[in-house]
Design a protein around this motif. Structure first.
Motif, PDB file in Angstrom:
ATOM      1  N   PHE A   1       0.826  -1.205   0.000  1.00  0.00           N
ATOM      2  CA  PHE A   1       0.000   0.000   0.000  1.00  0.00           C
ATOM      3  C   PHE A   1       0.867   1.264   0.000  1.00  0.00           C
ATOM      4  CE2 PHE A   1      -3.510  -2.767   1.594  1.00  0.00           C
ATOM      5  CZ  PHE A   1      -4.460  -2.409   0.639  1.00  0.00           C
ATOM      6  N   ILE A   2       1.968   1.248   0.698  1.00  0.00           N
ATOM      7  CA  ILE A   2       2.886   2.391   0.667  1.00  0.00           C
ATOM      8  C   ILE A   2       3.333   2.655  -0.762  1.00  0.00           C
ATOM      9  CG2 ILE A   2       5.224   3.123   1.298  1.00  0.00           C
ATOM     10  CD1 ILE A   2       4.764   1.757   4.029  1.00  0.00           C
ATOM     11  N   ASN A   3       3.516   1.595  -1.533  1.00  0.00           N
ATOM     12  CA  ASN A   3       4.004   1.723  -2.905  1.00  0.00           C
ATOM     13  C   ASN A   3       2.887   1.820  -3.934  1.00  0.00           C
ATOM     14  OD1 ASN A   3       6.529   1.635  -1.856  1.00  0.00           O
ATOM     15  ND2 ASN A   3       7.145  -0.285  -2.793  1.00  0.00           N
ATOM     16  N   GLY A   4       1.658   2.064  -3.474  1.00  0.00           N
ATOM     17  CA  GLY A   4       0.601   2.424  -4.407  1.00  0.00           C
ATOM     18  C   GLY A   4      -0.459   1.402  -4.702  1.00  0.00           C
ATOM     19  N   THR A   5      -0.381   0.218  -4.095  1.00  0.00           N
ATOM     20  CA  THR A   5      -1.409  -0.790  -4.344  1.00  0.00           C
ATOM     21  C   THR A   5      -2.806  -0.240  -4.068  1.00  0.00           C
ATOM     22  OG1 THR A   5       0.032  -2.678  -3.898  1.00  0.00           O
ATOM     23  CG2 THR A   5      -2.312  -3.006  -3.533  1.00  0.00           C
ATOM     24  N   LYS A   6      -3.739  -0.582  -4.939  1.00  0.00           N
ATOM     25  CA  LYS A   6      -5.116  -0.114  -4.794  1.00  0.00           C
ATOM     26  C   LYS A   6      -5.888  -0.949  -3.778  1.00  0.00           C
ATOM     27  CE  LYS A   6      -9.367   0.384  -7.541  1.00  0.00           C
ATOM     28  NZ  LYS A   6      -9.958   0.190  -8.898  1.00  0.00           N
ATOM     29  N   GLN A   7      -5.746  -2.273  -3.851  1.00  0.00           N
ATOM     30  CA  GLN A   7      -6.492  -3.180  -2.984  1.00  0.00           C
ATOM     31  C   GLN A   7      -5.816  -4.544  -3.001  1.00  0.00           C
ATOM     32  OE1 GLN A   7     -10.449  -3.602  -4.601  1.00  0.00           O
ATOM     33  NE2 GLN A   7      -9.742  -4.357  -6.570  1.00  0.00           N
ATOM     34  N   ILE A   8      -6.121  -5.350  -1.969  1.00  0.00           N
ATOM     35  CA  ILE A   8      -5.548  -6.687  -1.878  1.00  0.00           C
ATOM     36  C   ILE A   8      -6.675  -7.679  -1.596  1.00  0.00           C
ATOM     37  CG2 ILE A   8      -3.928  -8.199  -0.683  1.00  0.00           C
ATOM     38  CD1 ILE A   8      -2.286  -5.731   0.060  1.00  0.00           C
ATOM     39  N   LEU A   9      -6.913  -8.582  -2.541  1.00  0.00           N
ATOM     40  CA  LEU A   9      -7.927  -9.620  -2.369  1.00  0.00           C
ATOM     41  C   LEU A   9      -7.326 -10.774  -1.573  1.00  0.00           C
ATOM     42  CD1 LEU A   9      -8.894  -7.915  -4.835  1.00  0.00           C
ATOM     43  CD2 LEU A   9      -9.907 -10.012  -5.746  1.00  0.00           C
ATOM     44  N   LEU A  10      -8.119 -11.329  -0.659  1.00  0.00           N
ATOM     45  CA  LEU A  10      -7.651 -12.416   0.191  1.00  0.00           C
ATOM     46  C   LEU A  10      -8.307 -13.724  -0.227  1.00  0.00           C
ATOM     47  CD1 LEU A  10      -7.854 -10.592   3.645  1.00  0.00           C
ATOM     48  CD2 LEU A  10      -5.859 -10.846   2.147  1.00  0.00           C
TER      49      LEU A  10
END
Length: 230
Positions: free
Chosen positions: A34-43
């Protein structure tokens, strides 16, 4: 009331807030993503689930491990050092890990679900304390140290509980030492074990000031970690 659980298989009763911790390494990876720009993380629960999503959305990136080892065909393994070097602007990650993701998928029975490693633990604890401070005594809060026997997650859980209740007996130095000395970290310092990088532990045991927390959105079929700016 705040209760700490250790392990990834607890099927918790309904609560107001659940916080799932994976210091080494899943949610340290998520924090740096997220610090590097990720929009979202699916689990997702399984490798097959991850590849199925990738087939439908080829631009999504797969990240994770099985028994600590990166998965063949995934874009990333579970190394925070490696993910910290990537530009992930507006990318969607799909994450599958042994402990943190599994524990999170077993902790959905709650009004608010947060995930964190030690790197974002203080920010997350203060966010929970700030938002819900007026009624903390009336809330049911679970903190899940996802590794079944790792002192790294347990130390972080005890630290967060203390911060929320303003009864903290653990200093950051003490938590960081417990992370580095936990049996989970040992293999990272073995020069003959090329699958694990000691620099990962440096990031896993470092508090990183952030202006966001990682909250799980449960409104869709697949739970999604989202960045909530504070």
């Amino acid at each position: 009331m705040i209760t700490i659980y250790q392990g990834n298989t607890h099927l918790l009763e309904s609560s107001d807030i659940n916080i799932v911790i994976d210091v080494i390494r899943a949610f340290t990876v998520a924090h740096y993503a997220f610090i590097n720009g990720t929009k979202q993380i699916l689990l997702v629960e399984t490798t097959e689930d991850a590849f199925s999503i990738k087939n439908e959305y080829p631009h999504y990136l797969l990240a994770g491990e099985e028994d600590g080892i990166g998965i063949k065909g995934f874009d990333y393994d579970n190394s925070p050092k490696r993910i910290s070097k990537e530009r992930l602007n507006d990318q969607t990650l799909v994450q599958k890990t042994t402990n943190g993701v599994k524990a999170t998928l077993n902790s959905l029975n709650t009004n608010h679900l947060f995930v964190t490693g030690y790197s974002n633990a203080r920010t997350t604890a203060f966010y929970v304390k700030k938002i819900y401070n007026a009624s903390l005594e009336n809330l049911k809060i679970n903190i899940v140290a996802s590794h079944p026997s790792g002192d790294d997650d347990l130390a972080c859980a005890e630290y967060m509980k203390g911060l929320i209740l303003e009864k903290n007996n653990l200093t950051p130095f003490e938590v960081e030492q417990r992370i580095k000395n936990s049996h989970v970290a040992h293999k990272f310092f073995d020069p003959n074990n090329i699958d694990f990088n000691c620099e990962d532990i440096s990031l896993c045991s470092l508090e990183r000031e952030s202006n966001f927390v990682m909250k799980v959105n449960q409104s869709n079929q697949i739970p999604v970690i989202e960045r909530i700016n504070i």
